[in-house]
Write a protein that holds these residues in place. Structure first.
Motif, PDB file in Angstrom:
ATOM      1  N   CYS A   1     -12.896 -52.087  83.003  1.00 12.08           N
ATOM      2  CA  CYS A   1     -12.348 -52.011  84.367  1.00 12.08           C
ATOM      3  C   CYS A   1     -10.921 -52.532  84.471  1.00 12.08           C
ATOM      4  O   CYS A   1     -10.276 -52.348  85.508  1.00 12.08           O
ATOM      5  CB  CYS A   1     -13.247 -52.768  85.346  1.00 12.08           C
ATOM      6  SG  CYS A   1     -14.889 -52.055  85.520  1.00 12.08           S
TER       7      CYS A   1
ATOM      8  N   ASN B   1     -25.925 -46.618  88.727  1.00 10.02           N
ATOM      9  CA  ASN B   1     -24.543 -46.429  89.183  1.00 10.02           C
ATOM     10  C   ASN B   1     -23.543 -47.238  88.368  1.00 10.02           C
ATOM     11  O   ASN B   1     -22.383 -46.845  88.232  1.00 10.02           O
ATOM     12  CB  ASN B   1     -24.432 -46.795  90.663  1.00 10.02           C
ATOM     13  CG  ASN B   1     -25.041 -45.740  91.565  1.00 10.02           C
ATOM     14  OD1 ASN B   1     -24.931 -44.540  91.292  1.00 10.02           O
ATOM     15  ND2 ASN B   1     -25.702 -46.171  92.626  1.00 10.02           N
TER      16      ASN B   1
ATOM     17  N   LYS C   1     -22.754 -45.044  85.564  1.00 11.05           N
ATOM     18  CA  LYS C   1     -21.939 -43.912  86.037  1.00 11.05           C
ATOM     19  C   LYS C   1     -20.480 -44.314  86.231  1.00 11.05           C
ATOM     20  O   LYS C   1     -19.565 -43.553  85.904  1.00 11.05           O
ATOM     21  CB  LYS C   1     -22.517 -43.365  87.344  1.00 11.05           C
ATOM     22  CG  LYS C   1     -23.825 -42.604  87.163  1.00 11.05           C
ATOM     23  CD  LYS C   1     -24.412 -42.177  88.508  1.00 11.05           C
ATOM     24  CE  LYS C   1     -25.786 -41.526  88.329  1.00 11.05           C
ATOM     25  NZ  LYS C   1     -26.421 -41.233  89.635  1.00 11.05           N
ATOM     26  N   LEU C   2     -20.255 -45.515  86.766  1.00 14.21           N
ATOM     27  CA  LEU C   2     -18.885 -45.985  86.967  1.00 14.21           C
ATOM     28  C   LEU C   2     -18.174 -46.197  85.636  1.00 14.21           C
ATOM     29  O   LEU C   2     -17.050 -45.727  85.436  1.00 14.21           O
ATOM     30  CB  LEU C   2     -18.884 -47.284  87.782  1.00 14.21           C
ATOM     31  CG  LEU C   2     -17.522 -47.983  87.935  1.00 14.21           C
ATOM     32  CD1 LEU C   2     -16.493 -47.042  88.565  1.00 14.21           C
ATOM     33  CD2 LEU C   2     -17.653 -49.252  88.765  1.00 14.21           C
TER      34      LEU C   2
ATOM     35  N   ALA D   1     -17.408 -42.933  83.965  1.00 12.78           N
ATOM     36  CA  ALA D   1     -16.304 -42.237  84.651  1.00 12.78           C
ATOM     37  C   ALA D   1     -14.960 -42.805  84.200  1.00 12.78           C
ATOM     38  O   ALA D   1     -13.993 -42.054  84.001  1.00 12.78           O
ATOM     39  CB  ALA D   1     -16.455 -42.381  86.163  1.00 12.78           C
TER      40      ALA D   1
ATOM     41  N   TRP E   1     -17.054 -43.351  95.918  1.00 13.47           N
ATOM     42  CA  TRP E   1     -16.265 -44.513  95.476  1.00 13.47           C
ATOM     43  C   TRP E   1     -15.869 -44.363  94.009  1.00 13.47           C
ATOM     44  O   TRP E   1     -14.718 -44.591  93.637  1.00 13.47           O
ATOM     45  CB  TRP E   1     -17.069 -45.805  95.676  1.00 13.47           C
ATOM     46  CG  TRP E   1     -17.032 -46.339  97.079  1.00 13.47           C
ATOM     47  CD1 TRP E   1     -16.629 -45.674  98.199  1.00 13.47           C
ATOM     48  CD2 TRP E   1     -17.406 -47.649  97.509  1.00 13.47           C
ATOM     49  NE1 TRP E   1     -16.736 -46.486  99.305  1.00 13.47           N
ATOM     50  CE2 TRP E   1     -17.209 -47.700  98.909  1.00 13.47           C
ATOM     51  CE3 TRP E   1     -17.894 -48.769  96.862  1.00 13.47           C
ATOM     52  CZ2 TRP E   1     -17.477 -48.852  99.663  1.00 13.47           C
ATOM     53  CZ3 TRP E   1     -18.169 -49.920  97.594  1.00 13.47           C
ATOM     54  CH2 TRP E   1     -17.961 -49.954  98.984  1.00 13.47           C
ATOM     55  N   ILE E   2     -16.842 -44.001  93.179  1.00  8.94           N
ATOM     56  CA  ILE E   2     -16.578 -43.846  91.743  1.00  8.94           C
ATOM     57  C   ILE E   2     -15.515 -42.776  91.502  1.00  8.94           C
ATOM     58  O   ILE E   2     -14.561 -42.974  90.746  1.00  8.94           O
ATOM     59  CB  ILE E   2     -17.871 -43.497  90.970  1.00  8.94           C
ATOM     60  CG1 ILE E   2     -18.827 -44.701  90.945  1.00  8.94           C
ATOM     61  CG2 ILE E   2     -17.549 -43.065  89.534  1.00  8.94           C
ATOM     62  CD1 ILE E   2     -20.193 -44.414  90.341  1.00  8.94           C
ATOM     63  N   SER E   3     -15.686 -41.648  92.148  1.00  9.42           N
ATOM     64  CA  SER E   3     -14.747 -40.537  91.969  1.00  9.42           C
ATOM     65  C   SER E   3     -13.315 -40.941  92.311  1.00  9.42           C
ATOM     66  O   SER E   3     -12.386 -40.729  91.532  1.00  9.42           O
ATOM     67  CB  SER E   3     -15.191 -39.357  92.836  1.00  9.42           C
ATOM     68  OG  SER E   3     -14.238 -38.329  92.801  1.00  9.42           O
TER      69      SER E   3
ATOM     70  N   SER F   1     -11.882 -43.828  89.967  1.00  8.93           N
ATOM     71  CA  SER F   1     -11.726 -43.520  88.540  1.00  8.93           C
ATOM     72  C   SER F   1     -10.758 -42.373  88.279  1.00  8.93           C
ATOM     73  O   SER F   1     -10.365 -42.143  87.135  1.00  8.93           O
ATOM     74  CB  SER F   1     -13.083 -43.177  87.911  1.00  8.93           C
ATOM     75  OG  SER F   1     -13.593 -41.957  88.424  1.00  8.93           O
TER      76      SER F   1
ATOM     77  N   LEU G   1     -22.526 -53.680  89.499  1.00  8.39           N
ATOM     78  CA  LEU G   1     -21.724 -52.657  90.182  1.00  8.39           C
ATOM     79  C   LEU G   1     -20.695 -53.317  91.093  1.00  8.39           C
ATOM     80  O   LEU G   1     -19.530 -52.916  91.127  1.00  8.39           O
ATOM     81  CB  LEU G   1     -22.626 -51.720  90.980  1.00  8.39           C
ATOM     82  CG  LEU G   1     -21.946 -50.498  91.598  1.00  8.39           C
ATOM     83  CD1 LEU G   1     -21.363 -49.590  90.518  1.00  8.39           C
ATOM     84  CD2 LEU G   1     -22.932 -49.718  92.469  1.00  8.39           C
TER      85      LEU G   1
ATOM     86  N   PHE H   1     -16.596 -52.894  90.615  1.00  4.43           N
ATOM     87  CA  PHE H   1     -15.691 -52.405  91.665  1.00  4.43           C
ATOM     88  C   PHE H   1     -14.655 -53.470  92.042  1.00  4.43           C
ATOM     89  O   PHE H   1     -13.478 -53.162  92.247  1.00  4.43           O
ATOM     90  CB  PHE H   1     -16.477 -51.980  92.909  1.00  4.43           C
ATOM     91  CG  PHE H   1     -17.034 -50.587  92.861  1.00  4.43           C
ATOM     92  CD1 PHE H   1     -16.223 -49.503  92.539  1.00  4.43           C
ATOM     93  CD2 PHE H   1     -18.370 -50.347  93.154  1.00  4.43           C
ATOM     94  CE1 PHE H   1     -16.730 -48.208  92.510  1.00  4.43           C
ATOM     95  CE2 PHE H   1     -18.895 -49.053  93.132  1.00  4.43           C
ATOM     96  CZ  PHE H   1     -18.077 -47.981  92.800  1.00  4.43           C
TER      97      PHE H   1
END
Length: 336
Positions: free
Chosen positions: A130, A163, A166-167, A170, A210-212, A215, A249, A253
């Protein structure tokens, strides 16, 4: 001789011309053979001369350390990394061995260590994946494959879920757009509203949105999005994250947003937290000092002083000791 070829065989060149603010810069009048001879003597000395090893390797760049390792192998007929591993111990060992890898090699190795074997060190995964830029992640993926003959995304997918997975995946896909000279105010407003409507503005959280956005958008764009977001939400982006998601998660973030807003402050805060209370959380402190000393540790130092009221150098002096302290202070590159 496997260790040298594994970690030093290829000097990776990052083609992206991002500005760097290192505390470790190329040594002037560099002589790899002379340094190699000094290190050989230091290792052979009864009790090991850690001071000499620290003074040389913390004041040379990776490419220079690499040359020293090859010079050492030529003269001693043995691998320098293996010799250092046998000579060093305690907190100093991971610092010096970490410095014998390029920044991308170090990052890849730490990520691999966090998911190898039983259990996963999510804190390490979050910190590295991150906080790294797109170009850094591209290089880490490449080096990870070279070192471990495995794909980073497959390893992360196998060790995480939901999730959170997934984050991270991504981010590993490195789809983030490059910064543009043109400011798209319409897109900024659209993304700010989308973040609000996916979280605070609705019941439940549309994590995929949010992820989209986080990222795939450029960092300068996201900085403006978060500022615009305050027009729609009674909370800023970090407060919204804390209200909407929990666990790994949430941490991921928050790390992303903190790094988008001020990456060097994020690392300064991590260092501050790592040195609070009794004794330093050495793994955190070591990771940041080693991984950022040739990237942006000078700026991290500035942020540390601005937000903690005293310098990183002085804080290291107060919370560490011995050869470990000597190595960290040398990497720190001076007092502010």
């Amino acid at each position: 001789m496997a260790m040298v070829s594994e970690f030093l065989g290829q000097l990776s060149l990052n083609t992206c011309q991002e500005a760097t603010y290192p505390t470790v810069v190329p040594a002037k009048d560099f002589d790899a053979d002379k340094d190699a001879a000094r290190i050989e003597t230091a290792i052979k000395t009864k009790g090991v001369d850690e001071h000499a090893i620290i003074d040389i390797l913390t004041k040379r760049t990776y490419s220079q350390r690499r040359d020293i390792a090859f010079a050492y192998e030529r003269r001693a007929k043995k691998d320098m990394i293996t010799a250092l591993k046998g000579a060093l111990s305690g907190s100093l060992e991971p610092v010096i061995l970490g410095l014998m890898k390029s920044t991308a090699q170090y990052d890849a190795s730490e990520i691999r260590g966090s998911i190898k074997g039983l259990g996963t060190d999510e804190e390490v995964l979050i910190e590295f994946l991150c906080s790294r830029s797109n170009s850094e992640l591209v290089e880490i993926k490449k080096v990870y494959k070279e070192l471990f003959k495995k794909d980073l995304d497959k390893d992360v997918a196998g060790d995480t879920s939901g999730n959170f997975a997934k984050l991270l995946l991504a981010l590993i896909q490195t789809k983030r757009t490059d910064p543009s000279c043109v400011i798209d105010y319409e897109k900024i407003d659209e993304d700010a509203r989308a973040l609000y409507n996916a979280g605070v503005g609705t019941k439940g959280t549309d994590v995929a949105t949010w992820i989209s956005i986080m990222s795939e958008r450029s960092v300068p764009h996201l900085q403006k999005v978060f500022d615009r977001y305050k027009n729609y939400s009674p909370y800023d982006m970090q407060e919204s994250i804390r209200k909407e998601v929990k666990g790994d998660l949430e941490k991921s973030f928050l790390t992303l947003v903190q790094c988008f807003e001020n990456k060097q402050l994020y690392f300064a805060n991590r260092l501050s937290e790592g040195m609070k209370g009794k004794g330093a959380k050495e793994k955190v402190v070591t990771r940041i000092m080693v991984s950022r000393c040739e990237v942006d540790l000078m700026k991290i130092r500035t942020e540390f002083k601005a937000h903690n009221g005293q310098s990183l150098y002085k804080t290291i002096t107060e919370h560490t000791k011995g050869d470990y302290q000597r190595a960290l202070l040398s990497l720190c590159g001076g007092d502010d």
